[in-house]
Design a protein around this motif. Structure first.
Motif, PDB file in Angstrom:
ATOM      1  N   GLN A 174       0.830  -1.205   0.000  1.00 55.01           N
ATOM      2  CA  GLN A 174       0.000   0.000   0.000  1.00 55.01           C
ATOM      3  C   GLN A 174       0.866   1.257   0.000  1.00 55.01           C
ATOM      4  N   TRP A 175       0.248   2.356  -0.457  1.00 58.50           N
ATOM      5  CA  TRP A 175       0.898   3.663  -0.460  1.00 58.50           C
ATOM      6  C   TRP A 175       0.339   4.511   0.672  1.00 58.50           C
TER       7      TRP A 175
ATOM      8  N   ARG B 192      -1.016   8.249   0.781  1.00 62.57           N
ATOM      9  CA  ARG B 192      -1.433   9.260  -0.192  1.00 62.57           C
ATOM     10  C   ARG B 192      -1.993  10.474   0.526  1.00 62.57           C
TER      11      ARG B 192
ATOM     12  N   PRO C 146       5.847   3.612  -0.492  1.00 60.83           N
ATOM     13  CA  PRO C 146       5.519   4.630  -1.498  1.00 60.83           C
ATOM     14  C   PRO C 146       4.675   5.753  -0.901  1.00 60.83           C
TER      15      PRO C 146
ATOM     16  N   PHE D 119       2.741   9.403  -2.120  1.00 63.78           N
ATOM     17  CA  PHE D 119       2.277  10.266  -3.223  1.00 63.78           C
ATOM     18  C   PHE D 119       1.564  11.450  -2.585  1.00 63.78           C
TER      19      PHE D 119
ATOM     20  N   ALA E 296       7.877   5.383  -4.328  1.00 62.25           N
ATOM     21  CA  ALA E 296       6.745   5.565  -5.243  1.00 62.25           C
ATOM     22  C   ALA E 296       7.204   5.577  -6.694  1.00 62.25           C
TER      23      ALA E 296
ATOM     24  N   ALA F  80       7.515   2.126  -7.630  1.00 61.82           N
ATOM     25  CA  ALA F  80       6.206   1.466  -7.727  1.00 61.82           C
ATOM     26  C   ALA F  80       5.500   1.781  -9.036  1.00 61.82           C
ATOM     27  N   VAL F  81       5.619   3.016  -9.521  1.00 62.85           N
ATOM     28  CA  VAL F  81       4.937   3.390 -10.768  1.00 62.85           C
ATOM     29  C   VAL F  81       5.801   3.155 -11.996  1.00 62.85           C
TER      30      VAL F  81
ATOM     31  N   LEU G 209      -1.475   8.732  -9.934  1.00 59.08           N
ATOM     32  CA  LEU G 209      -2.219   8.347  -8.737  1.00 59.08           C
ATOM     33  C   LEU G 209      -3.003   7.059  -8.966  1.00 59.08           C
TER      34      LEU G 209
ATOM     35  N   LYS H 121      -2.260   4.490 -10.455  1.00 59.56           N
ATOM     36  CA  LYS H 121      -1.436   3.278 -10.445  1.00 59.56           C
ATOM     37  C   LYS H 121      -1.348   2.640  -9.064  1.00 59.56           C
ATOM     38  N   GLY H 122      -1.802   3.348  -8.046  1.00 57.66           N
ATOM     39  CA  GLY H 122      -1.723   2.806  -6.695  1.00 57.66           C
ATOM     40  C   GLY H 122      -2.750   1.726  -6.435  1.00 57.66           C
TER      41      GLY H 122
END
Length: 631
Positions: free
Chosen positions: A107-108, A110, A139, A141, A155, A158-159, A198, A200-201
């Protein structure tokens, strides 16, 4: 006829010109059946009537946000760390640090909208070095308005951003001397790169999206919001992304009324999108809790005038008119109301040229259409909107972007951006809103502060006595005014016999508090259709059963949305039940303080924003015995 519920001993501001004040209301079958003095209303009491003593508190109609993104916001609310209302960057970074430690892989963390650098005492953004130091592996964002996003190194991995990743047209990926992405991505001015990144999370599971949406609605109820108009959004696909709110409606678990517009999802195929929906979605399908409201706010992608005041105004494509005309003709032919994203007067001029052309061949004849945002609309175009029978929905975006607008266009232009008083003088329908959650906060009291005090969240004075609104007028925009935009002005917007029984009881009197305290107003009791959906303080005994937050690592489990003194206190209590090794005394983490101050208690935000010497960062902070900044 006996009432199901009676509220009495209050100060009711009805927004009904024929009966502007009352002390009591009676409710039955979801509607007001009496609005008058206590003695008159008490005649409708029966043995089974629920009686609520308002204790002289201020009561207003339920607030109605005429332009927001509840459906998308609800799907993601439990994923997001909210910096809305956080008074300093130090506080925000401590919140980030705590949440990074709580967030499981993959998980991110955000931070998506509702804040700006000017709200912070430090008057700056976080740096990439600060974010990377806090989160080397998780990650992160962070979205700032429409202009940029900050991604830490985790992040970027991750992307999949590398030195070979191209920036889409109208966007910038900042790179270091070796050509590697630094983590700063910029809308210049196309914000697609921000939202595409965003997206992509990881997403919440369907079960957790249901829970997340319920908590987001509860958060709106906390501020007295009882209705919204959802303006659709990019990456918000119909019908897939609407299944959550539709299931909640079927379960009778919606606590906010939703009217929704459908937003095209396919560039160069916009007409096909709307033609398909016109066949499959009956106009205004649904009921008083959840109903269709037409098309928009995006009708064609070539008409997107990105509202990034850090960047120059964009020029729209030369083919825009032809593409827009095709869609508008389809909508008018099928009598679908529509709304149109339109920031700049230059864009609005071109849009209205198309509308007038279609109207000559195919009269609008009372069909509602909405110009959304309209920050720089001029008097001539307001006249044109009125002549076509349209309305203008304004939002509190200047409360967050006013400093940028003023820097680019000057204070004189900012003083009339948007020209709300001129719109009202010309008798055009005007509705108030937030455009939450990716830029402005969803808290409507920030918007009411902006309209009445004339200031940004950073304290910059935008408007003077000629352009500010009275508190009564501003409130009308968020109640009766907004009801026009879903063609429900005869159903809601006033506390009036026969109207839907939507109201909120406030924790402070909006009409008498200091202007700075308008931002801090919350509901103590919120009622939708006669049903209590939110209660606290003196009304805690009427509160609905609590709902656990899912997943358990959600930021909403600790920070619970918009940051006010009451939330900071609640965070302290929640922390005592949380992993003490992780958070310790979370109140100190969130507050960035060692304890209460002899002058301000724990209300350090008042000290930060006051005009006395405690906010002079070059002077002696303790001049008045204040220890708010003695870390």
């Amino acid at each position: 006829m006996k009432a199901e519920t009676i509220l009495y001993n209050g100060q009711v501001h009805t927004v009904d010109r024929n009966n502007p004040v009352a002390t009591a209301v009676a409710i039955k079958n979801g509607r007001f059946i009496a609005v008058a003095d206590d003695a008159t209303v008490m005649q409708l009491a029966g043995d089974e009537t629920t009686m609520i003593d308002l204790q002289k508190k201020r009561v207003i109609p339920g607030l109605n946000d005429s332009h927001t993104h509840l459906i998308r916001g609800g799907l993601n609310y439990n994923l997001e760390l909210r910096w809305d209302g956080v008074p300093s960057l130090a506080d925000a970074l401590r919140m980030l640090k705590v949440q990074v430690a709580r967030t499981p892989s993959p998980q991110w963390v955000r931070v998506v909208g509702g804040w700006c650098e000017f709200q912070f005492a430090e008057k700056r953004l976080p740096t990439l070095d600060e974010i990377n130091a806090i989160a080397p592996d998780t990650p992160v964002f962070i979205l700032h308005l429409y202009d940029r996003a900050l991604l830490n190194r985790a992040a970027l991995r991750a992307v999949g951003f590398t030195k070979d990743t191209p920036a889409p047209p109208g966007s910038t990926i900042e790179r270091n001397s070796n050509g590697e992405p630094t983590g700063l991505i910029i809308a210049s001015p196309n914000a697609l790169i921000l939202y595409a990144t965003l997206s992509k999370g990881p997403r919440l599971s369907y079960e957790h999206q249901l829970n997340s949406t319920r908590h987001f609605m509860k958060e709106l109820n906390r501020f007295g919001v009882t209705s919204v108009i959802d303006a659709g959004g990019g990456f918000q696909n119909y019908p897939d992304d609407y299944k959550v709110v539709e299931e909640l409606r079927a379960l009778d678990q919606l606590t906010v009324r939703i009217a929704y517009n459908l937003f095209t999802q396919h560039p160069k195929q916009e007409k096909e999108d709307f033609a398909s929906w016109i066949k499959s979605v009956p106009l205004h399908q649904g009921d008083e809790m959840y109903r269709h409201n037409g098309a928009g706010e995006m009708l064609v992608f070539s008409a997107a005038d990105f509202e990034d005041f850090v960047q120059p105004r964009p020029e729209l494509h030369e083919n825009m008119e032809a593409e827009l005309e095709t869609v508008v003709r389809l909508l008018v032919e099928n009598r679908w109301p529509f709304r149109m994203h339109a920031t700049y007067n230059e864009s609005i001029t071109r849009f209205l040229n198309v509308f007038e052309k279609v109207n000559r061949d195919m009269p609008f004849d009372g069909l509602h259409f909405i110009i959304d945002h309209a920050e720089t609309i001029d008097e001539r175009n307001i006249e044109r909107v009125k002549a076509l029978g349209g309305g203008i929905a304004i939002q509190s975006r200047m409360a967050f972007q006013g400093e940028y607008f003023t820097e680019r266009y000057g204070a004189a232009a900012a003083a009339h951006t948007p020209p709300v008083r001129k719109m009202l003088e010309m008798e055009v329908p005007v509705g108030g809103g937030t455009d939450a959650t990716r830029v402005s906060t969803y808290n409507p009291w920030v918007g009411l502060y902006w309209l009445t005090a004339g200031k940004t969240v950073g304290g910059l004075e935008l408007y003077n006595e000629n352009t500010r609104l009275s508190r009564e007028t501003a409130l009308e925009l968020y109640t009766r005014g907004s009801a026009w935009f879903s063609d429900e002005q005869h159903q809601k917007g006033s506390v009036k016999s026969g109207m839907l029984a939507d109201l909120t009881v406030l924790n402070a009197d909006y009409f008498t508090v200091d202007e700075a305290d308008i931002k801090n107003i919350e509901a103590e009791l919120t009622i939708v259709g006669g049903r209590i959906v939110y209660a606290k303080g003196a009304f805690t005994g009427f509160a609905p059963p609590s709902i656990p937050v899912l997943p358990d690592w959600s930021p909403a489990n600790i920070y619970n949305g918009y940051c006010t003194t009451s939330i900071q206190q609640a965070g302290h209590q929640a922390a005592q039940q949380h992993d003490g090794a992780l958070t310790g005394n979370l109140f100190s983490h969130v507050h960035h303080c060692t304890g209460s101050c002899g002058v301000h208690g724990h209300d350090h935000d008042k000290a930060r924003r006051s005009t006395v010497p405690v906010t002079n960062y070059t002077a002696f902070w303790g001049a008045l015995g204040c220890s708010c900044f003695a870390f």
